[in-house]
Write an enzyme that holds these catalytic residues in place. Structure first.
Site, mmCIF file in Angstrom:
data_model
loop_
_atom_site.group_PDB
_atom_site.id
_atom_site.type_symbol
_atom_site.label_atom_id
_atom_site.label_comp_id
_atom_site.label_asym_id
_atom_site.label_seq_id
_atom_site.Cartn_x
_atom_site.Cartn_y
_atom_site.Cartn_z
ATOM 1 C CG ASP A 37 -2.118 1.275 1.149
ATOM 2 O OD1 ASP A 37 -3.053 1.099 0.509
ATOM 3 O OD2 ASP A 37 -1.616 2.230 1.744
ATOM 4 C CD GLU A 39 -1.574 6.120 2.668
ATOM 5 O OE1 GLU A 39 -2.254 7.034 1.848
ATOM 6 O OE2 GLU A 39 -2.023 5.039 2.882
ATOM 7 C CG HIS A 178 -6.855 6.892 4.322
ATOM 8 N ND1 HIS A 178 -6.965 6.607 3.151
ATOM 9 C CD2 HIS A 178 -8.057 7.144 5.013
ATOM 10 C CE1 HIS A 178 -8.299 6.601 2.829
ATOM 11 N NE2 HIS A 178 -9.002 6.976 3.761
#
Length: 587
Positions: A37, A39, A178
């Site tokens: 993942d 950001e 997040h």
């Protein structure tokens, strides 16, 4: 065929072969997944930067390692992104740049399958980072949990397929927030939940998972076992129903891999799903060469007419255009070639295309179009075509047999020799109609011309092979030996392979001695179906093929229809269309 039985047979030539792990597929419990993942500062990989990388390496349900780091983007993080992720400019001020982070991540993920939720987003940023830093992209296999979830999680379970929603459905131990590592951990739990569901549907290998879609029914997947013991070799495969009747015949360089694809999402034809539902067995026929496999497929389809094969089911339904052998010859559409001394054009796949070709000839060659036999006396009245100047009216005696013979010579040239006079006249006719702004009529002439030229080119290509008692040709095989082919009167009579290091001429002599005995056909038709002969022609014309022995001659006329066709089609010689491709008929 030599070396592997008759091409029309269905059971000969099968060999037991030990499969490899690649053929069986990679079990999911042996696959190393790296769930990643990112950001970022925005949504565009080309205009935004990575601010954090988080990844979890798992295999067989066990966590093998984790990777996490902030990344200094070289630009200010937008305020709304800081609020969303909690990552501020101050937090990344002393973080490493992507130039040092990316190599470390690539090493962490080496030899794994990348997994991400909405993988297109994360992978696009990683690829852009690799490009901008000069690192080659390893070409990871990628699995998207969003795609899987859309197939497996229904609306009554979750109103959407966001990571936060799926984390609740699968009881993830980490709540996505997040931040890259937290979201990666949550995605691991979602992945494991999805894998459990597809496992219950019979998906147990990475290859099956990669092609998974809910369009493939559980009933289809349960029939995968039909392909498990097929050989991974070139040849023909036959799907059969419970009564042993062929449902579908196909060919492949790898019988097992191709047959297995019918039970995955890679097979999207509706009728094939129906066929698989009826199939109870798959019969392989291993072939020594791909050409043998193609020919066997044609012959088996013609012999059995399987209900799920659409092409090549009725090769006997061909049409020929005949220039009759009489005092005043005419063009006639017939269904077979006879030993009557007449000249033939074709074959055509439909009567309409034959009619279009005949109309093209009549457009510029004033052959008679009446069907009755005419005597030398010419004691009939002229028809409308004679009065219009479209025919010399030999029926009335206005045109002598000698004068008519000159007209017939133009037609014969088209069929067997120089096609340019007729085609030039048709092109001139098209130009005249266009100048008169009769564009629809010009289009009709163009379509008729293409039908005519393609048929004439087909005749001139097939005829030399169909009249040759024997041709033996060879091509280097991928294993280092030679693929050997024996063709008799346009029919594949035998095929063999000489191993690397062996004297190929020994195999050539053996092939010639054991190949099928083929009777001479009626010229210009071949001893095989025209489609088979054209497949053989394409193989003979392929780069690297050598003619070893030839009894007969193989040539096409200078100025023949083949050259005209290439000009009209704007194609190379090797791009000749398959036999069963016909143009739509205009008018």
């Amino acid at each position: 065929m030599s070396g592997s039985g008759s091409a029309g047979g269905a059971g000969s030539g099968t060999r037991a072969v030990q499969g490899t792990l690649d053929d069986l597929g990679t079990p999911l419990h042996d696959v190393t997944f790296v769930v990643v993942d990112l950001e970022t500062t925005g949504g565009s990989a080309s205009a935004s930067s990575i601010t954090e990388v988080g990844a979890v390496k798992v295999r067989g349900g066990e966590v093998l390692g984790e990777f996490q780091t902030l990344v200094r983007p070289g630009e200010s993080i937008p305020v709304f992104i800081q609020v969303l992720t909690g990552i501020t400019d101050a937090m990344v001020a002393q973080a490493p740049r992507i130039e040092s982070v990316l190599p470390a991540f690539l090493e962490f993920a080496r030899d794994s399958v990348l997994v991400a939720h909405n993988a297109g987003f994360d992978v696009s940023f990683l690829k852009e980072a690799a490009r901008s830093t000069g690192h080659p992209w390893p070409g990871f296999r990628v699995l998207d949990t969003v795609h899987l979830a859309r197939q497996l999680v229904m609306k009554d379970e979750s109103r959407n397929h966001k990571l936060s929603s799926l984390a609740v459905v699968f009881g993830a131990t980490t709540t996505p927030d997040h931040r890259a590592l937290h979201d990666a951990r949550a995605t691991v739990d979602v992945l494991h939940g999805l894998l459990e569901r597809v496992g219950n549907l019979g998906v147990h290998t990475l290859e099956e998972l990669s092609s998974y879609t809910s369009r493939v029914t559980p009933a289809q997947r349960r029939k995968r076992f039909l392909a498990e013991h097929l050989p991974p070799l070139p040849g023909v495969y036959i799907f059969k129903d419970e009564r042993g009747r062929p449902l579908y015949v196909g060919t492949s360089r790898n019988i097992r891999a191709r047959a297995r694809s019918y039970f995955t999402a890679s097979e999207q034809r509706t009728r094939m799903a129906e066929m698989v539902g009826l199939a109870t067995s798959i019969q392989p026929i291993v072939c020594q060469t791909t050409l043998e496999a193609q020919v066997r497929e044609l012959r088996l389809i013609a012999a059995h007419k399987p209900r799920y094969n659409r092409r090549s089911r009725n090769p006997e339904r061909v049409i020929w255009v005949k220039l009759t052998e009489e005092l005043y010859p005419r063009l006639s559409i017939v269904r077979e070639v006879k030993p009557d001394g007449a000249r033939y054009l074709g074959p055509f796949r439909s009567k309409r295309s034959a009619e279009a070709a005949v109309a093209a000839v009549h457009e510029v060659v004033p052959l008679r179009q009446c069907t009755g036999k005419l005597s030398a006396r010419g004691n009939r009245s002229e028809c409308a075509l004679g009065q219009m100047g479209r025919c010399g009216a030999p029926c009335s005696g206005r045109q002598s047999a000698e004068e008519y013979a000159a007209v017939v010579g133009d037609a014969i040239g088209l069929l067997t020799g120089d096609a340019r006079p007729v085609t030039d006249a048709l092109l001139a006719r098209m130009a005249t109609l266009s100048e008169q702004e009769r564009f629809e009529d010009a289009g009709t002439v163009r379509d008729r011309l293409l039908h005519l030229v393609r048929a004439a080119a087909r005749t001139q290509r097939i005829a030399p092979l169909a009249s040759s008692p024997q041709i033996v040709a060879a091509r280097r095989s991928s294993a280092g030996g030679w693929e050997l082919v024996c063709v008799r009167y346009g029919r594949l009579a035998g095929t063999s392979v000489s191993p690397a290091g062996a004297d190929p001429m020994l195999y050539v002599r053996n092939l010639s001695a054991t190949a099928e005995v083929v009777e001479a056909p009626i010229h210009p038709s071949p001893a095989a179906t025209p489609e088979e002969t054209e497949i053989i022609l394409r193989w003979l014309e392929a780069p690297g093929v050598r003619i070893v022995e030839m009894d007969g001659s193989w040539s096409c006329p200078v100025g023949g229809a083949g050259g005209v066709r290439m000009l009209l089609d704007d194609r190379r010689p090797s791009d000749v269309a398959p036999f069963d491709r016909d143009l739509p008929v205009a008018g």
